[in-house]
Write an enzyme that holds these catalytic residues in place. Structure first.
Site, mmCIF file in Angstrom:
data_model
loop_
_atom_site.group_PDB
_atom_site.id
_atom_site.type_symbol
_atom_site.label_atom_id
_atom_site.label_comp_id
_atom_site.label_asym_id
_atom_site.label_seq_id
_atom_site.Cartn_x
_atom_site.Cartn_y
_atom_site.Cartn_z
ATOM 1 N N HIS A 285 42.879 -23.658 -44.770
ATOM 2 C CA HIS A 285 43.356 -24.749 -44.739
ATOM 3 C C HIS A 285 41.649 -25.874 -44.882
ATOM 4 O O HIS A 285 41.002 -26.121 -45.707
ATOM 5 C CB HIS A 285 44.226 -24.424 -43.892
ATOM 6 C CG HIS A 285 44.770 -25.681 -43.490
ATOM 7 N ND1 HIS A 285 44.999 -26.962 -44.453
ATOM 8 C CD2 HIS A 285 45.379 -26.611 -42.419
ATOM 9 C CE1 HIS A 285 45.740 -27.744 -43.834
ATOM 10 N NE2 HIS A 285 45.973 -27.597 -42.327
ATOM 11 N N HIS A 324 46.536 -23.187 -54.106
ATOM 12 C CA HIS A 324 47.284 -23.860 -52.985
ATOM 13 C C HIS A 324 48.537 -22.930 -52.336
ATOM 14 O O HIS A 324 49.349 -23.094 -53.810
ATOM 15 C CB HIS A 324 47.395 -25.271 -53.476
ATOM 16 C CG HIS A 324 47.269 -26.251 -52.674
ATOM 17 N ND1 HIS A 324 48.236 -26.796 -52.309
ATOM 18 C CD2 HIS A 324 46.539 -27.250 -51.656
ATOM 19 C CE1 HIS A 324 48.454 -28.003 -51.019
ATOM 20 N NE2 HIS A 324 47.512 -27.640 -51.338
ATOM 21 N N ASP A 380 39.076 -29.212 -51.956
ATOM 22 C CA ASP A 380 38.191 -28.780 -51.293
ATOM 23 C C ASP A 380 36.775 -28.138 -51.884
ATOM 24 O O ASP A 380 35.883 -27.945 -51.528
ATOM 25 C CB ASP A 380 38.758 -26.917 -49.991
ATOM 26 C CG ASP A 380 39.294 -28.080 -49.040
ATOM 27 O OD1 ASP A 380 40.327 -27.781 -48.704
ATOM 28 O OD2 ASP A 380 38.739 -28.696 -48.587
HETATM 29 C C1 SDX Z 1 44.048 -27.164 -47.970
HETATM 30 O O1 SDX Z 1 48.287 -27.036 -47.321
HETATM 31 C C2 SDX Z 1 48.055 -27.994 -47.824
HETATM 32 O O2 SDX Z 1 48.285 -29.118 -48.173
HETATM 33 C C3 SDX Z 1 47.112 -27.534 -47.421
HETATM 34 C C4 SDX Z 1 45.680 -28.727 -48.140
HETATM 35 C C5 SDX Z 1 46.124 -30.602 -47.276
HETATM 36 O O3 SDX Z 1 45.435 -31.276 -47.672
HETATM 37 O O4 SDX Z 1 46.390 -30.242 -46.362
HETATM 38 O O5 SDX Z 1 45.359 -29.242 -49.253
HETATM 39 C C6 SDX Z 1 44.084 -28.489 -47.948
HETATM 40 O O6 SDX Z 1 44.349 -26.226 -47.194
HETATM 41 C C7 SDX Z 1 43.401 -26.545 -49.499
HETATM 42 C C8 SDX Z 1 43.886 -25.820 -49.868
HETATM 43 C C9 SDX Z 1 42.387 -24.649 -49.131
HETATM 44 N N1 SDX Z 1 41.410 -23.175 -49.534
HETATM 45 C C10 SDX Z 1 41.405 -22.338 -50.079
HETATM 46 O O7 SDX Z 1 40.604 -23.256 -50.673
HETATM 47 C C11 SDX Z 1 41.103 -21.252 -49.732
HETATM 48 C C12 SDX Z 1 41.714 -20.146 -50.609
HETATM 49 N N2 SDX Z 1 42.680 -20.104 -50.970
HETATM 50 C C13 SDX Z 1 43.659 -18.937 -50.674
HETATM 51 O O8 SDX Z 1 43.442 -18.466 -49.406
HETATM 52 C C14 SDX Z 1 45.120 -19.572 -51.385
HETATM 53 O O9 SDX Z 1 44.697 -19.883 -52.514
HETATM 54 C C15 SDX Z 1 45.868 -20.264 -50.110
HETATM 55 C C16 SDX Z 1 46.154 -20.398 -49.268
HETATM 56 C C17 SDX Z 1 45.115 -21.661 -50.075
HETATM 57 C C18 SDX Z 1 47.147 -20.656 -51.173
HETATM 58 O O10 SDX Z 1 47.801 -19.437 -51.083
HETATM 59 P P1 SDX Z 1 49.406 -18.901 -51.352
HETATM 60 O O11 SDX Z 1 49.829 -20.356 -52.471
HETATM 61 O O12 SDX Z 1 50.286 -18.722 -50.399
HETATM 62 O O13 SDX Z 1 48.923 -17.972 -52.315
HETATM 63 P P2 SDX Z 1 49.190 -16.224 -52.470
HETATM 64 O O14 SDX Z 1 48.198 -16.435 -50.884
HETATM 65 O O15 SDX Z 1 50.439 -16.538 -52.408
HETATM 66 O O16 SDX Z 1 48.288 -15.700 -52.903
HETATM 67 C C19 SDX Z 1 49.032 -15.535 -54.780
HETATM 68 C C20 SDX Z 1 48.762 -14.912 -55.679
HETATM 69 C C21 SDX Z 1 47.773 -13.869 -54.484
HETATM 70 O O17 SDX Z 1 47.403 -12.066 -55.785
HETATM 71 P P3 SDX Z 1 48.727 -11.251 -55.613
HETATM 72 O O18 SDX Z 1 48.812 -10.470 -54.206
HETATM 73 O O19 SDX Z 1 50.143 -11.893 -56.305
HETATM 74 O O20 SDX Z 1 47.904 -10.745 -56.361
HETATM 75 O O21 SDX Z 1 46.790 -15.634 -55.736
HETATM 76 C C22 SDX Z 1 45.864 -14.981 -55.547
HETATM 77 C C23 SDX Z 1 46.505 -14.199 -54.197
HETATM 78 O O22 SDX Z 1 44.944 -12.985 -53.550
HETATM 79 N N3 SDX Z 1 45.074 -16.216 -54.615
HETATM 80 C C24 SDX Z 1 43.812 -15.538 -55.150
HETATM 81 C C25 SDX Z 1 43.233 -16.860 -54.116
HETATM 82 N N4 SDX Z 1 44.416 -17.903 -53.648
HETATM 83 C C26 SDX Z 1 45.532 -17.358 -54.061
HETATM 84 N N5 SDX Z 1 42.778 -14.860 -55.194
HETATM 85 C C27 SDX Z 1 41.084 -15.383 -55.249
HETATM 86 N N6 SDX Z 1 41.072 -16.877 -55.123
HETATM 87 C C28 SDX Z 1 41.922 -17.480 -54.158
HETATM 88 N N7 SDX Z 1 41.379 -18.737 -53.994
#
Ligand code: SDX
Length: 446
Positions: A285, A324, A380
């Site tokens: 997050h 996201h 971010d």
């Molecule tokens: C913020 O919610 C909000 O609004 C938050 C925010 C706000 O203003 O409050 O916008 C701020 O928190 C932004 C997000 C910051 N976090 C990150 O950058 C951390 C990296 N991102 C991931 O951890 C992830 O993308 C999330 C947690 C942000 C979102 O996860 P999702 O949408 O639930 O995606 P998922 O976990 O279901 O993944 C779907 C697929 C998976 O692969 P498969 O299992 O389908 O093979 O996408 C992959 C995940 O492994 N994946 C990534 C990835 N994010 C998802 N693979 C590599 N790198 C990534 N960053």
């Protein structure tokens, strides 16, 4: 329509059912049909409870880990269209607010629902500005932390400690009390943040200067040294103000859900903000901006990006700052942040890590692994580069997220409190644990 009594719509009555704003659900276990009203493209989960096999069953629930398809509330604050990359506060596009507004004006909009008149903005600015000081005892509290304490741990503790200085904050249904706590929280979060930073440097605390703007005063409390009057660099002051606008609210994200959930127990807003700040601290997050910079430093050079991307695609690493929960398109805030980065670099010098970041983005936007999963840069991804160029240590990055998000947390908390449909948050569960069993004396345990 009485949702507790199953309405069995005759199967042949499809045209009539198609016109009604409802779902007709057939329970194949019993053959019974139920008509459930549809409103705002959703059904009320409680309307499913009538679906039972036996009369004494608890009734049907929905199962939605992480609530990825569950609306927890009705809100009028922030609108996001994740597929189109749209973000609006109270209907105003984030792009317009970033260009034309200030953080304090945007915070007023988020909290009150309308842009302020000149008089309202002056009054709002006066009250927030005159609540930037913190009780001197808080300094003793902060001095108890190690020099290398993470500022997020310090600010979570400090904002919770504020609840002990303002017992009147417990009057959460008193509008005047909520207004005063709002001034205090928005006014004091930058002071607490700056004090944690000065503590980490072993420098004396720099007190607020009420003649400066909200971002300007924050820079003053962070970076003033021996000069009698700190004069913020106008480019950095504006850059910080825009970054604060971008981070002010984001509908039902993890930390806002924590604010609403903890606030639903009717605790004071300082304790709820402490919980929300703790949620924001996580690397998935608000802690992501710190994690992005650590990732870019680990990659080290542009020619090592392909190897790192390989590790990401093999699941060994995440590309921090990408992906996201809601945006399945380019985060509109990330586009604006990228532009701000170059403005800051013009003043502070180009951050060499930007080349690594741009290469990560270039590859990710072309590579099927990311395209298929709709992984785009989020807010971010570039902010850390800006903060580092402005002189902030990485540990301060999530703190720079918590400061502006305070206005969104308060607005969402207040909306929850005043929503007659809301009550203490208490989800259900699917229990798959042990059936009843008797206690086993110690000498009979395997
Ligand atoms: C913020 O919610 C909000 O609004 C938050 C925010 C706000 O203003 O409050 O916008 C701020 O928190 C932004 C997000 C910051 N976090 C990150 O950058 C951390 C990296 N991102 C991931 O951890 C992830 O993308 C999330 C947690 C942000 C979102 O996860 P999702 O949408 O639930 O995606 P998922 O976990 O279901 O993944 C779907 C697929 C998976 O692969 P498969 O299992 O389908 O093979 O996408 C992959 C995940 O492994 N994946 C990534 C990835 N994010 C998802 N693979 C590599 N790198 C990534 N960053």
């Amino acid at each position: 329509m009485n949702p507790t009594k199953p309405i069995v719509a005759p199967a042949s009555d499809k045209t009539n059912a198609a016109r009604r704003e409802s779902l007709t659900i057939t329970d194949n276990r019993t053959g019974r049909q139920y008509e459930v009203p549809v409103q705002h493209d959703t059904i009320r989960a409680i309307d499913l409870r009538q679906i039972k096999v036996n009369e004494d069953d608890f009734g049907m629930m929905t199962y939605d880990p992480a609530y990825t398809n569950t609306a927890s509330c009705i809100s009028r604050i922030t609108f996001i269209d994740g597929d189109k990359g749209i973000l609006r506060y109270r209907g105003y596009p984030i792009e317009e607010l970033a260009e034309k507004s200030t953080y304090l004006e945007t915070a007023y909009l988020i909290l009150h629902g309308e842009l302020p008149t000149n008089a309202q903005l002056e009054d709002w600015t006066y009250h927030v500005t005159h609540h930037t000081f913190i009780h001197e005892s808080i300094k003793k509290f902060l001095d108890g932390f190690h020099y290398d304490a993470h500022p997020m741990g310090m600010i979570i503790s400090a904002v919770a400690a504020l609840s002990t200085f303002y017992p009147d904050a417990k009057n959460i249904f008193d509008e005047d009390s909520r207004r005063k706590q709002t001034w205090r929280l928005i006014g004091k979060m930058p002071t607490l943040a700056a004090f944690t930073y000065r503590h980490s440097l072993g420098m004396p605390y720099a007190y607020p200067d009420n003649e400066l703007s909200y971002p300007g005063n924050f820079l003053n409390m962070l970076f003033r040294t021996t000069e009698l009057k700190y004069r913020p660099n106008p480019t950095l002051e504006r850059a910080l103000d825009v970054l604060f606008i971008l981070h002010a609210d984001h509908e039902q994200n993890c930390s806002t859900s924590a604010m609403r959930g903890v606030g639903s127990s009717h605790v004071d807003p300082y304790s709820a903000i402490a919980a929300a700040t703790a949620a924001l601290y996580g690397p998935l997050h608000g802690g992501a901006n710190e994690a992005v910079l650590r990732m870019l430093l680990e990659i080290g050079s542009v020619n090592r990006v392909p190897d790192y991307i390989k590790q990401v695609k093999s699941g060994e690493q995440k590309l921090m700052g990408f992906g996201h929960c809601v945006y399945k398109n380019y985060d509109p805030r990330a586009k604006i942040v990228k532009h701000i980065a170059y403005e800051v670099f013009d003043v502070m010098g180009r951050n060499p890590l930007i080349d690594i970041a741009l290469e990560c983005e270039r590859i990710a936007l072309e590579d099927d692994y990311f395209v298929k999963r709709k992984l785009y840069p989020n807010v971010d991804f570039y902010t850390g580069l800006i903060y580092q160029s402005m002189g902030f240590p990485m540990t301060m990055f999530p703190v720079l997220f918590a400061i502006p998000r305070t206005s969104g947390w308060i607005a969402q908390w207040q909306e929850m409190l005043l929503d007659p449909e809301q009550k203490i948050a208490r989800p259900r569960q699917i229990y798959l644990g042990s059936d009843e069993r008797s206690y086993i004396p110690m000498d009979h345990r395997g």
